[in-house]
Enzyme design. Structure first.
Site, PDB file in Angstrom:
ATOM      1  N   THR A 264      -1.199  10.156 -10.910  1.00  0.00           N
ATOM      2  CA  THR A 264      -2.569  10.526 -11.256  1.00  0.00           C
ATOM      3  C   THR A 264      -2.624  11.815 -12.061  1.00  0.00           C
ATOM      4  O   THR A 264      -3.519  12.002 -12.889  1.00  0.00           O
ATOM      5  CB  THR A 264      -3.404  10.686  -9.965  1.00  0.00           C
ATOM      6  OG1 THR A 264      -3.429   9.432  -9.312  1.00  0.00           O
ATOM      7  CG2 THR A 264      -4.818  11.125 -10.240  1.00  0.00           C
TER       8      THR A 264
ATOM      9  N   TYR B  47      -9.243   4.570 -12.987  1.00  0.00           N
ATOM     10  CA  TYR B  47      -8.393   5.200 -14.011  1.00  0.00           C
ATOM     11  C   TYR B  47      -7.029   4.542 -14.004  1.00  0.00           C
ATOM     12  O   TYR B  47      -6.711   3.759 -13.106  1.00  0.00           O
ATOM     13  CB  TYR B  47      -8.233   6.702 -13.728  1.00  0.00           C
ATOM     14  CG  TYR B  47      -7.463   6.999 -12.469  1.00  0.00           C
ATOM     15  CD1 TYR B  47      -8.081   6.971 -11.220  1.00  0.00           C
ATOM     16  CD2 TYR B  47      -6.098   7.267 -12.525  1.00  0.00           C
ATOM     17  CE1 TYR B  47      -7.359   7.212 -10.074  1.00  0.00           C
ATOM     18  CE2 TYR B  47      -5.371   7.513 -11.367  1.00  0.00           C
ATOM     19  CZ  TYR B  47      -6.021   7.484 -10.141  1.00  0.00           C
ATOM     20  OH  TYR B  47      -5.297   7.714  -9.000  1.00  0.00           O
TER      21      TYR B  47
ATOM     22  N   ASP C  87       1.192   8.855  -4.008  1.00  0.00           N
ATOM     23  CA  ASP C  87       1.338   7.803  -2.990  1.00  0.00           C
ATOM     24  C   ASP C  87       2.711   7.825  -2.319  1.00  0.00           C
ATOM     25  O   ASP C  87       2.818   7.572  -1.117  1.00  0.00           O
ATOM     26  CB  ASP C  87       1.118   6.414  -3.610  1.00  0.00           C
ATOM     27  CG  ASP C  87      -0.336   6.162  -3.984  1.00  0.00           C
ATOM     28  OD1 ASP C  87      -1.190   7.015  -3.693  1.00  0.00           O
ATOM     29  OD2 ASP C  87      -0.607   5.101  -4.583  1.00  0.00           O
TER      30      ASP C  87
ATOM     31  N   LYS D 190       1.058  12.003   3.246  1.00  0.00           N
ATOM     32  CA  LYS D 190      -0.279  11.849   2.658  1.00  0.00           C
ATOM     33  C   LYS D 190      -1.243  11.386   3.745  1.00  0.00           C
ATOM     34  O   LYS D 190      -0.953  10.422   4.456  1.00  0.00           O
ATOM     35  CB  LYS D 190      -0.218  10.827   1.514  1.00  0.00           C
ATOM     36  CG  LYS D 190      -1.490  10.750   0.695  1.00  0.00           C
ATOM     37  CD  LYS D 190      -1.342   9.851  -0.536  1.00  0.00           C
ATOM     38  CE  LYS D 190      -2.579   9.977  -1.416  1.00  0.00           C
ATOM     39  NZ  LYS D 190      -2.496   9.177  -2.645  1.00  0.00           N
TER      40      LYS D 190
ATOM     41  N   GLU E  95       9.642   4.175  26.843  1.00  0.00           N
ATOM     42  CA  GLU E  95       9.164   2.939  27.483  1.00  0.00           C
ATOM     43  C   GLU E  95      10.154   1.795  27.294  1.00  0.00           C
ATOM     44  O   GLU E  95      10.077   0.787  27.981  1.00  0.00           O
ATOM     45  CB  GLU E  95       7.802   2.547  26.912  1.00  0.00           C
ATOM     46  CG  GLU E  95       6.656   3.388  27.432  1.00  0.00           C
ATOM     47  CD  GLU E  95       5.311   2.819  27.009  1.00  0.00           C
ATOM     48  OE1 GLU E  95       4.964   1.708  27.393  1.00  0.00           O
ATOM     49  OE2 GLU E  95       4.601   3.532  26.262  1.00  0.00           O
TER      50      GLU E  95
HETATM   51  N1  LIG Z   1      -3.284  10.415  -6.582  1.00  0.00           N
HETATM   52  C1  LIG Z   1      -2.254   9.730  -6.996  1.00  0.00           C
HETATM   53  O1  LIG Z   1      -1.326  10.280  -7.564  1.00  0.00           O
HETATM   54  C2  LIG Z   1      -2.227   8.269  -6.704  1.00  0.00           C
HETATM   55  C3  LIG Z   1      -2.035   7.483  -7.984  1.00  0.00           C
HETATM   56  C4  LIG Z   1      -0.953   6.464  -7.966  1.00  0.00           C
HETATM   57  N2  LIG Z   1      -1.236   5.411  -7.052  1.00  0.00           N
HETATM   58  C5  LIG Z   1       0.375   7.124  -7.728  1.00  0.00           C
HETATM   59  O2  LIG Z   1       0.813   7.351  -6.637  1.00  0.00           O
HETATM   60  O3  LIG Z   1       0.993   7.443  -8.689  1.00  0.00           O
END
Ligand SMILES: NC(=O)CC[C@H](N)C(=O)O
Length: 341
Positions: free
Chosen positions: A25, A38, A105, A177, A298
């Site tokens: 991103t 995007y 991600d 994340k 467990e």
């Molecule tokens: N905020 C992000 O970077 C997620 C965008 C994309 N799915 C990635 O991991 O590259």
């Protein structure tokens, strides 16, 4: 700056930082500043650098486009390529630190892989963004500014791979994340933050206590590919079907994203014990965001032949298990590695 991987000139007293861009991103482009949709990985590394005022004053910078993907498309081959590139940059003394721009991600997995295999004390810094480069209040430019400041900081040496976003420094081992959209998405449950950065002023709160980089027993030596390790997600009513499917498709290791303290249904436990008897290494992690998974709580791991993930979440456990299996480690050695790293 050279896009092809040329060297930043060595100037007395100036730190040299190599930017290795992989997409995400931070390099995303939208139709307008308020458009939620995007495309990841569209803006080239030169444009990312040029968008950040004052960045070149922090260090002598050069940039290199290693990949241009959304990090959902990161895979073993790209990890190996990226790690080899980082190692080459350091071995040839082309930079004092690297910054990797990456999608958020899977940045926790890439960072953890590098934390374990790179053989250098020099800083490996990963950063990204939650808002695309074209968004109102894009978070990428300040994240990149802080990331370069960390990579150029002699005090960052010896701390392994560091994920820098939203003014926070996270150890790559601990970070995860936690929100799909919030700019404050990254957390380090348990151990907490490694440090902070405010407009390039960096502070450290602690040293990562577990072995990494030069002290890690893992490296890229002799590794051409990584073995197949699948993650299976536990839930109420889980059957044995997917465990059996993974094994029959050739998984050499399985990681369970278990419920609670690494638990799963009786049907799944039986299938996992059977897989373990066939030589598949099975690690119990958890779908819960914090807390350890201990041995023999467990479930009787000793009798069932299972490994407990200790502090690693399923996606981190998968990376460590792949590296263990690539080194030919068997179950007991794998359990030791999960306690040690
Ligand atoms: N905020 C992000 O970077 C997620 C965008 C994309 N799915 C990635 O991991 O590259």
């Amino acid at each position: 700056m050279s896009a092809g991987g040329g060297r930043a000139p060595r100037e007395a007293g100036r730190r040299r930082v190599r930017l290795l861009a992989t997409g995400g991103t931070i390099a995303g482009r939208a139709a307008s500043g308020v458009e939620p949709g995007y495309r990841s990985g569209e803006v080239a590394v030169e444009a990312l650098i040029d968008a950040v005022p004052g960045l070149r004053e922090l260090a002598a910078l050069d940039g290199e486009q290693v990949a241009q993907v959304g990090s959902q498309d990161m895979d073993d081959a790209l990890w190996l390529k990226l790690a080899a590139r980082v190692q080459e940059v350091f071995d040839s003394d082309a930079a004092d630190g690297v910054v990797i721009t990456h999608g958020t991600d899977t940045v926790e997995e890439t960072g953890w892989f590098l934390h374990l295999v790179v053989k250098s004390d020099r800083p490996v810094v990963l950063t990204g963004a939650m808002r695309p480069a074209t968004a109102l209040s894009a978070d990428g430019p300040l994240n990149l500014y802080n990331a370069v400041a960390v990579a150029a900081d002699p005090a960052a040496r010896g701390r392994g791979a560091i994920v820098v976003l939203n003014d926070d420094l996270h150890c790559a081992r601990d970070v995860t994340k936690s929100s799909t959209t919030d700019v404050h998405t990254f957390i380090s449950p348990g151990p907490g933050l490694l440090g902070s950065a405010s407009y390039g002023r960096v502070r450290y709160f602690r040293q990562p206590p577990h072995p990494h980089t030069t002290a890690s027993g893992f490296s890229l030596d002799g590794i051409r590919q990584l073995p197949r390790v699948d993650i299976l997600y536990a839930h109420a009513g889980m059957t044995a079907d997917l465990v059996r499917a993974s094994v029959s498709l050739g998984a050499r290791g399985l990681v369970m994203a278990g419920v609670g303290n690494g638990n799963m249904s009786t049907a799944a436990v039986r299938a996992l014990a059977e897989a373990a008897r066939e030589g598949v290494v099975v690690v119990r992690s958890t779908r819960v965001v914090s807390g350890d998974v201990g041995r023999n709580i467990e479930l009787d791991d000793d009798a069932l032949g299972l490994v407990a993930a200790d502090q690693l979440n399923p996606q981190k456990a998968r990376v460590l298990l792949q590296l263990c299996l690539a080194r030919g480690m068997e179950r007991d050695a794998v359990q030791d590695a999960f306690h040690r790293y």
